[in-house]
Design an enzyme around this catalytic site. Structure first.
Site, PDB file in Angstrom:
ATOM      1  N   ASP A 179       1.051  -0.971   0.024  1.00 52.41           N
ATOM      2  CA  ASP A 179      -0.019   0.032   0.549  1.00 52.41           C
ATOM      3  C   ASP A 179       1.021   0.902   0.516  1.00 52.41           C
ATOM      4  O   ASP A 179       1.800   1.551   0.064  1.00 52.41           O
ATOM      5  CB  ASP A 179      -1.011  -0.335   0.952  1.00 52.41           C
TER       6      ASP A 179
ATOM      7  N   ASP B 284      -2.103  -0.706   6.101  1.00 51.58           N
ATOM      8  CA  ASP B 284      -2.023  -0.416   7.454  1.00 51.58           C
ATOM      9  C   ASP B 284      -3.099  -0.080   7.240  1.00 51.58           C
ATOM     10  O   ASP B 284      -4.585   0.412   8.701  1.00 51.58           O
ATOM     11  CB  ASP B 284      -2.036   1.332   7.258  1.00 51.58           C
TER      12      ASP B 284
ATOM     13  N   ASP C 133      -0.673   5.546   0.769  1.00 53.99           N
ATOM     14  CA  ASP C 133      -0.629   6.419   1.689  1.00 53.99           C
ATOM     15  C   ASP C 133      -0.055   5.434   3.125  1.00 53.99           C
ATOM     16  O   ASP C 133      -1.245   4.933   3.743  1.00 53.99           O
ATOM     17  CB  ASP C 133      -1.742   7.535   1.556  1.00 53.99           C
TER      18      ASP C 133
END
EC number: 3.1.3.70
Length: 271
Positions: free
Chosen positions: A13, A214, A15
């Site tokens: 991922d 996240d 951001d």
């Protein structure tokens, strides 16, 4: 756990994981990116971002030419050397961006749901929301198979909204800061499995996979990985997997690219 010499794919991922959520800095992860590049281990970016945004970031990170997963799996950008694969350079899954916009506009008009999409505003507004430059913010509006929005209504109305979307073959997915509407058949997990199968077909051997994320929208991706790093994030819901065997899953103490580095350090030094 595994070595840098064995066939390996790293799915990450952006951001809040490889990039800092506020500054978009990735320098704490830079040494590992260089090491993986030198070992010819692909780092495959996976995000809710558009392919235009991700191609820009991919170049900055030194990952150009590799495949990537955009718009939460609704778009797969193929590797440069995969020109013989049907759909090159991009595979689009399911309902188009324009069709989703039509659905959302009808729902907003008829059922009075309150939300603001990236299509409702200009790049200056998106730059203010995200902290991006206006030129980078403009890339966020180049969706091909999803819509990004800010929900401005109640939780009760959200449940009704999700039910209506599901009836229409769409899903509502929460990202680190925004919500995303895309085809119900699309997902980071399906896109990752397609890329893994393609590498296996080309090499004759299934690569080991490591995923890092996240947010809740990273869970499907991490579920299909051999090993997973859950980077400490800002989302209050966090990431929860069905199989959280400590031998397979590592939860970091640090956030963003420092957590990304921590996860790589853990799995490459664990054995």
């Amino acid at each position: 756990m595994f070595s840098i010499q064995q066939p390996l794919l790293v799915f990450s991922d952006l951001d809040g994981t490889l990039l800092d959520s506020h500054s978009y800095d990735w320098q704490p992860a830079a040494p590992w990116l260089s090491r993986l590049h030198e070992a010819n281990i692909p780092v495959i970016l996976c995000s809710s971002k558009t392919s235009a945004e991700m191609l820009y970031l991919q170049k900055m990170l030194g990952l150009q030419g590799l495949p990537l997963i955009a718009e939460n799996g609704a778009v797969i950008q193929l590797a440069e050397q995969w020109q013989d694969i049907d759909g090159f350079p991009r595979i689009i899954s399911g309902i188009s961006h324009g069709e989703i916009c039509q659905v959302l506009n009808k729902l907003r008009e008829k059922e009075h749901f309150k939300f603001t999409t990236f299509d409702d505003v200009d790049d200056a507004t998106i730059a203010e929301w995200t902290g991006l430059s206006r030129s980078q913010a403009a890339l966020t509006q180049l969706h091909e198979a999803s819509v990004t929005l800010i929900w401005r209504d109640s939780d009760e109305h959200m449940a009704q909204f999700i039910a209506r979307l599901n009836e229409l073959g769409l899903q509502f997915m929460q990202g680190a800061r925004f919500w995303h509407v895309l085809d119900a058949s699309a997902g980071k997990d399906q896109a990752a499995n397609w890329i893994i199968a393609t590498y296996q077909q080309l090499s004759g051997r299934r690569p080991t996979t490591l995923g890092l994320g996240d947010g809740p929208n990273d869970a499907p991706l991490l579920e299909v990985m051999d090993y997973a790093v859950i980077v400490k994030g800002l989302n209050r819901e966090g990431v929860h997997l069905h199989d959280e065997d400590p031998a397979r899953v590592w939860r970091t103490q640090r956030e963003g690219p420092e957590g990304w580095r921590e996860g790589l350090d853990h799995f490459f030094s664990a054995r």
